[in-house]
Enzyme design. Sequence first.
Site, PDB file in Angstrom:
ATOM      1  N   ARG A 178       0.702  -1.067   0.055  1.00 35.30           N
ATOM      2  CA  ARG A 178       0.047  -0.029  -0.055  1.00 35.30           C
ATOM      3  C   ARG A 178       0.777   1.100   0.001  1.00 35.30           C
ATOM      4  O   ARG A 178       1.855   1.073   0.776  1.00 35.30           O
ATOM      5  CB  ARG A 178      -1.046   0.141   1.454  1.00 35.30           C
ATOM      6  CG  ARG A 178      -1.945   1.134   1.484  1.00 35.30           C
ATOM      7  CD  ARG A 178      -2.991   1.049   0.264  1.00 35.30           C
ATOM      8  NE  ARG A 178      -4.097   1.632   0.434  1.00 35.30           N
ATOM      9  CZ  ARG A 178      -5.065   1.715  -0.384  1.00 35.30           C
ATOM     10  NH1 ARG A 178      -5.158   1.388  -1.556  1.00 35.30           N
ATOM     11  NH2 ARG A 178      -6.348   2.427  -0.028  1.00 35.30           N
TER      12      ARG A 178
ATOM     13  N   THR B  73      -9.028  -0.301 -10.834  1.00 36.27           N
ATOM     14  CA  THR B  73      -7.751  -1.093 -10.504  1.00 36.27           C
ATOM     15  C   THR B  73      -7.865  -2.276 -11.338  1.00 36.27           C
ATOM     16  O   THR B  73      -8.494  -2.486 -12.353  1.00 36.27           O
ATOM     17  CB  THR B  73      -8.320  -1.355  -8.975  1.00 36.27           C
ATOM     18  OG1 THR B  73      -8.181  -0.267  -8.095  1.00 36.27           O
ATOM     19  CG2 THR B  73      -7.480  -2.406  -8.346  1.00 36.27           C
TER      20      THR B  73
ATOM     21  N   THR C  54      -3.456  -1.010  -7.912  1.00 35.41           N
ATOM     22  CA  THR C  54      -4.074   0.181  -8.382  1.00 35.41           C
ATOM     23  C   THR C  54      -3.250   1.437  -8.414  1.00 35.41           C
ATOM     24  O   THR C  54      -2.164   1.290  -7.968  1.00 35.41           O
ATOM     25  CB  THR C  54      -5.296   0.232  -7.347  1.00 35.41           C
ATOM     26  OG1 THR C  54      -6.254   1.025  -7.820  1.00 35.41           O
ATOM     27  CG2 THR C  54      -4.485   0.265  -5.936  1.00 35.41           C
TER      28      THR C  54
ATOM     29  N   GLU D 119      -5.577   4.057  -7.656  1.00 36.12           N
ATOM     30  CA  GLU D 119      -6.688   4.381  -7.026  1.00 36.12           C
ATOM     31  C   GLU D 119      -7.628   4.888  -8.523  1.00 36.12           C
ATOM     32  O   GLU D 119      -8.322   3.975  -8.731  1.00 36.12           O
ATOM     33  CB  GLU D 119      -6.468   5.640  -6.054  1.00 36.12           C
ATOM     34  CG  GLU D 119      -7.492   6.193  -5.311  1.00 36.12           C
ATOM     35  CD  GLU D 119      -8.776   5.780  -5.419  1.00 36.12           C
ATOM     36  OE1 GLU D 119      -9.204   4.589  -5.267  1.00 36.12           O
ATOM     37  OE2 GLU D 119      -9.890   6.954  -5.815  1.00 36.12           O
TER      38      GLU D 119
ATOM     39  N   GLU E 133      -3.606   7.505  -4.515  1.00 38.35           N
ATOM     40  CA  GLU E 133      -4.109   6.885  -3.393  1.00 38.35           C
ATOM     41  C   GLU E 133      -4.595   7.608  -2.134  1.00 38.35           C
ATOM     42  O   GLU E 133      -5.413   7.058  -1.362  1.00 38.35           O
ATOM     43  CB  GLU E 133      -3.206   5.643  -3.159  1.00 38.35           C
ATOM     44  CG  GLU E 133      -3.787   4.294  -2.903  1.00 38.35           C
ATOM     45  CD  GLU E 133      -4.448   3.603  -4.069  1.00 38.35           C
ATOM     46  OE1 GLU E 133      -5.547   3.201  -3.878  1.00 38.35           O
ATOM     47  OE2 GLU E 133      -3.716   3.607  -5.138  1.00 38.35           O
TER      48      GLU E 133
ATOM     49  N   ASP F 258      -7.857   8.089  -0.408  1.00 36.82           N
ATOM     50  CA  ASP F 258      -8.707   7.017   0.078  1.00 36.82           C
ATOM     51  C   ASP F 258      -8.734   7.509   1.598  1.00 36.82           C
ATOM     52  O   ASP F 258      -9.786   6.629   2.206  1.00 36.82           O
ATOM     53  CB  ASP F 258      -8.046   5.463  -0.129  1.00 36.82           C
ATOM     54  CG  ASP F 258      -8.546   4.886  -1.277  1.00 36.82           C
ATOM     55  OD1 ASP F 258      -9.533   5.429  -2.051  1.00 36.82           O
ATOM     56  OD2 ASP F 258      -8.038   3.791  -1.665  1.00 36.82           O
TER      57      ASP F 258
ATOM     58  N   SER G 186      -8.009   0.600   2.422  1.00 37.50           N
ATOM     59  CA  SER G 186      -8.124  -0.209   1.109  1.00 37.50           C
ATOM     60  C   SER G 186      -9.518  -1.115   1.366  1.00 37.50           C
ATOM     61  O   SER G 186      -9.697  -1.519   2.124  1.00 37.50           O
ATOM     62  CB  SER G 186      -7.049  -0.524   0.405  1.00 37.50           C
ATOM     63  OG  SER G 186      -7.334  -1.446  -0.643  1.00 37.50           O
TER      64      SER G 186
ATOM     65  N   GLY H 140     -12.610  -2.133  -8.432  1.00 32.91           N
ATOM     66  CA  GLY H 140     -13.998  -1.373  -8.020  1.00 32.91           C
ATOM     67  C   GLY H 140     -14.008  -0.711  -6.945  1.00 32.91           C
ATOM     68  O   GLY H 140     -15.370  -0.374  -6.215  1.00 32.91           O
TER      69      GLY H 140
HETATM   70  N1  GLU Z   1      -8.112   2.552  -4.011  1.00 29.08           N
HETATM   71  C1  GLU Z   1      -9.110   1.801  -3.933  1.00 29.08           C
HETATM   72  C2  GLU Z   1      -8.852   0.713  -2.871  1.00 29.08           C
HETATM   73  O1  GLU Z   1      -7.535   0.534  -2.289  1.00 29.08           O
HETATM   74  C3  GLU Z   1      -9.304   0.923  -5.214  1.00 29.08           C
HETATM   75  C4  GLU Z   1      -9.669   1.400  -6.346  1.00 29.08           C
HETATM   76  C5  GLU Z   1     -10.280   0.670  -7.433  1.00 29.08           C
HETATM   77  O2  GLU Z   1     -10.692  -0.315  -7.200  1.00 29.08           O
HETATM   78  O3  GLU Z   1     -10.722   1.379  -8.247  1.00 29.08           O
HETATM   79  O4  GLU Z   1      -9.809   0.173  -2.082  1.00 29.08           O
END
Ligand code: GLU
Length: 593
Positions: A110, A405, A423, A425, A444, A447, A471, A492
């Site tokens: 991360r 992602t 990802t 993000e 990121e 988030d 995340s 997603g």
């Molecule tokens: N930033 C998101 C996460 O870490 C993921 C972004 C995505 O799946 O589009 O949960």
Amino acid sequence: MLRSTVAGALASLLFITPLVTPLASARAAPTPPPRVPEAVGAGGVVASIDPDASQIGVDVLRRGGNAVDAAVAVAAALGVTDPFSAGIGGGGFFVHYDARTRQVSTLDGRETAPASADENLFIEDGKTIPFGEVVTSGLSVGVPGTPRTWQRALQRWGTHSLDQALKPAEDLARRGFTVDATFHRQVTQNAARFADFTSTKALYLPAPAVGSTFRNPDLADTYRELREDGVSALYRGGIGRDLVQTVTAPPVDPAAARKVRPGKLTTSDLGNYNAPLREPTRSRYRGLDVYGMAAPSSGGTTVGEALNILETTKLADETPVQYLHRFLEASRLSFADRNRWVGDPSFVDVPTRELLSQEFADSRACLISPTAVLTSPVAPGDPRAPKPCATTGEDAATPYEGTDTTHLTVADRWGNVVAHTLTLEQEGGSGIVVPGRGFLLNNELTDFSFTPVTPGVPDPNLPGPGKRPRSAMAPTIVLHHGTPVLALGSPGGASIITTVLQVLTQRLDRGVPLVEAIAAPRASQRNATTTQAEATFLGTEEAGALHTLGHRFTSTNEIGAVTAVERLPDGRWRAAAETTRRGGGSARAVWPG
Ligand code: GLU
């Protein structure tokens, strides 16, 4: 179509029966490898969203590489062909099953906030900076974790060096690949902000035509530098210096009207980065062990808690409507808990074991009625002192999280398995390409909660120095008596969790064949008054019946893009991917037949 109950579904999975310059050019495009959603083979399998990436993966397996070697090669290739979702400017999580030790381990790649960050990272003159402005800025860029993750995974479990693993992706970036409709759409959707950065504009605009060949020689050179000098080229060397320069002084086009805030990332932030091994989450589900990603991801605890809630009823015997009702209600409840309790474990005391206890799940499950819908937002429970049907404190809404992602899943002939979600993000990350380096930077840090989600209630996900934003990524491996039977994941944003949960229950409880379980219409309830659902879901009979029960839906485009692998009774593997979402994924096998 949603499938009705299939008795003995679980038994079937447990082997009683087989499961069922600008760089686009008009020159002749290389013929892309096949894009098929399912493949079976004895020599290992790869499932990713992209045919070139999956091809590279099976090539690695065919030449004797293991699942980790192939996973890193595939991920690096996705940095070329799926660069708006993944790449060395981003982060992710790597879940690994080792066939020799029969252990599941995870690496936390991360992104981290700079050491200078505090709770007020996104506050300016006493006001919260608008989300959209933070997205396209240096302020939301965290220290990338993906290169370190690849390096650690290879060192620990691989047989290839980083040099070998990155070579096919370097070649792909240099030789080029055929632009598909998804790539074209992703550039078009981001064209306005890509145009505001000289580097991004030069690389991606005008949007390359579908069918043209796209090359990224800068990225090829960057991969070569990483191959030759190792990831220290990024964490301590020239690539890192360029990255810091880009974050602190974004290459804004003089004609741009956009206000682009710089970030405060430093070379010491890069130098201090680590991708630690973390204990996976584990939940028992109907005799299986479901392993996932622990905090700072909420993927493992939230999927696990929802499964535990669902375990209180026999989903296999429920009507299709009651199955979906329970799936939505379990998602709603586990999201309430996730929002209250999960953050970076170096900063907050995350009650991981308690969130995954059956006692806590039972205390939440008793809130579900077969004939009515819970009113969201539902308040969280207290996993440290579970009381039947009790909620505690204030509710917390689920904040916005990106929707783009990529996830890849690999199994090899020895039985090693990798589930890797990575990802930037948002689609296109921060929108900023590091000049001369050919890769986009993540956003990121969006988030994090910008301010406490519920005023007066502790928020585990506020920014902090060196902190990792929470995340939802949920790379998952399911074992039966210590042997993998299924592995999967999805992009997603927050809907990753519900997508993984939906596919798991469709496959494990409802007996839906894997590709159909992945293709099934999706809905995502995240403790909101309305449930997001795909148009195909809203068109089903079940959606009408759910509406009568009190569920309210909002229509959304595609939810997720799953890839998965499962082991067949004869020891072969099946790879499975999307049939239509994101233009369809690519499942490939070695020694098919
Ligand atoms: N930033 C998101 C996460 O870490 C993921 C972004 C995505 O799946 O589009 O949960």
